[in-house]
Design an enzyme around this catalytic site. Structure first.
Site, PDB file in Angstrom:
ATOM      1  N   TYR A  74       0.848  -1.193   0.000  1.00  0.00           N
ATOM      2  CA  TYR A  74       0.000   0.000   0.000  1.00  0.00           C
ATOM      3  C   TYR A  74       0.880   1.238   0.000  1.00  0.00           C
ATOM      4  CZ  TYR A  74       0.980   0.625   5.024  1.00  0.00           C
ATOM      5  OH  TYR A  74       1.586   0.819   6.231  1.00  0.00           O
ATOM      6  N   CYS A  75       0.285   2.357  -0.433  1.00  0.00           N
ATOM      7  CA  CYS A  75       0.967   3.654  -0.390  1.00  0.00           C
ATOM      8  C   CYS A  75      -0.111   4.730  -0.264  1.00  0.00           C
ATOM      9  CB  CYS A  75       1.856   3.865  -1.613  1.00  0.00           C
ATOM     10  SG  CYS A  75       1.009   3.737  -3.198  1.00  0.00           S
ATOM     11  N   THR A  76       0.215   5.969  -0.548  1.00  0.00           N
ATOM     12  CA  THR A  76      -0.725   7.072  -0.315  1.00  0.00           C
ATOM     13  C   THR A  76      -1.957   6.986  -1.209  1.00  0.00           C
ATOM     14  OG1 THR A  76       1.173   8.471   0.226  1.00  0.00           O
ATOM     15  CG2 THR A  76      -0.936   9.578  -0.130  1.00  0.00           C
TER      16      THR A  76
ATOM     17  N   GLY B 130      -1.762   4.985  -4.397  1.00  0.00           N
ATOM     18  CA  GLY B 130      -1.671   3.816  -5.274  1.00  0.00           C
ATOM     19  C   GLY B 130      -0.572   3.838  -6.300  1.00  0.00           C
TER      20      GLY B 130
ATOM     21  N   ILE C 211      -4.183   4.582   0.637  1.00  0.00           N
ATOM     22  CA  ILE C 211      -4.775   4.923   1.932  1.00  0.00           C
ATOM     23  C   ILE C 211      -5.946   5.889   1.765  1.00  0.00           C
ATOM     24  CG2 ILE C 211      -4.301   5.929   4.194  1.00  0.00           C
ATOM     25  CD1 ILE C 211      -1.291   5.201   3.590  1.00  0.00           C
TER      26      ILE C 211
END
Length: 345
Positions: free
Chosen positions: A198-200, A202, A227
């Site tokens: 996961y990241c901020t 995508g 997220i």
């Protein structure tokens, strides 16, 4: 042809205040093959400047990465414009959880070599051969599986203020640094473990998932929309929120609260805090975590040295930093020998 900002950030902020109209902060990305990024860049700037869109946008041969502030009254016009571009039709727009009319104060559309700097020079790597996208509900199930390894693809200063339960949070300064570390740590589990990332929003996971598939990982997943979208789905679908703390964002807000948990500390006094600030000394501009009390005592600076410099007349400050490069200090966000309670490496 006007391809630059006519107003300063201060002038733009004043106009936004005077207008008193709502704006939406949002982001989107898309990997695609863009033949002439310079022409595409100019096309975007002309159209968005006319719509009073502000933000930071990167365009490259591999696609586009955009963080924007759009006038609410022109949102449909903005969406129609995107839908008129083949590879951006119906692109997912990540709407910010916490809105701020002044999240961006200029329109910057820049041509870059890549929309996500990865340091890779492997022509056989296909960024479009990505992993499986999962929504919030499926993600929550996956990360409870004993055969899952959950990895945060963001940098240390981002995960420091917020991350998912049981996530591996590499202590890295750049996205590129994390790729080799993760591959080495999981090299014996390329076939038997589910790699979930996961990241901020995508964009980093999109590239990372394709990279790890290229490196032989068989079961690769990514949180669709990152997220930002996860938080929206958790709220709208009444799901359990497994993210603790704040989500770091790359605009003037610097963070969106996802849960009430405060998992980090003020870098100066050590009290619980998850508010990022940039040192007020322009020659430093270090990103670090600072509580309200320390901000008042230290005058929004990271150290007494910077505080003394920041008290000088502007022209004296400008003369002191003339010809001096501080990029390494700025790049090492949240890392300085002057910060007593900084995150340890």
């Amino acid at each position: 042809m006007q391809l630059y900002n006519r107003l300063s950030a201060i002038e733009r902020a004043a106009l936004i205040d005077k207008a008193g109209e709502e704006r939406f902060t949002l982001s989107f990305y898309q990997y695609a093959r863009i033949g002439n990024p310079e022409i595409f860049r100019n096309h975007l700037f002309i159209a968005w400047d006319a719509m009073e869109v502000l933000g930071r946008i990167y365009v490259a041969h591999e696609g586009i990465n955009a963080q924007l502030s759009v006038p609410a009254k022109r949102f449909n016009e903005f969406k129609d414009f995107l839908d008129g571009i083949d590879f951006l039709e119906n692109v997912r727009l990540n709407i910010a959880i916490e809105q701020d009319n002044k999240s961006f104060l200029k329109l910057k559309v820049k041509v870059r070599n890549k929309i996500v700097a990865d340091g890779l020079n492997d022509e056989t790597f296909d960024v479009t051969n990505k992993g499986v996208h999962v929504d919030a509900a499926a993600f929550n199930e996956l990360i409870e599986d004993d055969n899952t390894v959950l990895v945060d693809m963001r940098n240390h200063y981002e995960s420091e203020i917020g991350h998912f339960k049981n996530a591996v949070t590499p202590d890295v300064d750049t996205f590129r640094d994390s790729l080799d570390i993760i591959e080495e740590d999981l090299k014996d589990h390329k076939e038997d473990k589910k790699l979930v990332m996961y990241c901020t929003g995508g964009i980093r996971c999109e590239k990372a998932s394709a990279y790890f598939k290229h490196k032989g990982f068989k079961n690769v997943y990514q949180l669709e929309g990152g997220i930002i979208e996860y938080a929206r789905q958790v709220k709208s679908q009444h799901l359990e929120n497994k993210f603790k703390g704040k989500n770091f964002v790359f605009d003037h807000r610097r963070g969106e609260r996802i849960s009430d948990d405060v998992i980090s500390n003020c870098h100066q006094c050590g009290k619980p805090c998850d508010t990022h600030e940039n040192c007020a000394n322009e020659a430093c501009h270090l990103l670090f975590i600072q509580c309200e009390e320390c901000a008042a005592v230290m005058e929004n600076c990271c150290s007494t040295d910077c505080m003394e410099i920041n008290r000088l007349p502007y022209e004296e400050q400008k003369a002191l930093r003339s010809g001096k490069g501080n990029s390494n200090k700025i790049f090492k966000k949240g890392r300085s020998e002057k910060l007593k309670f900084q995150k340890k490496t």
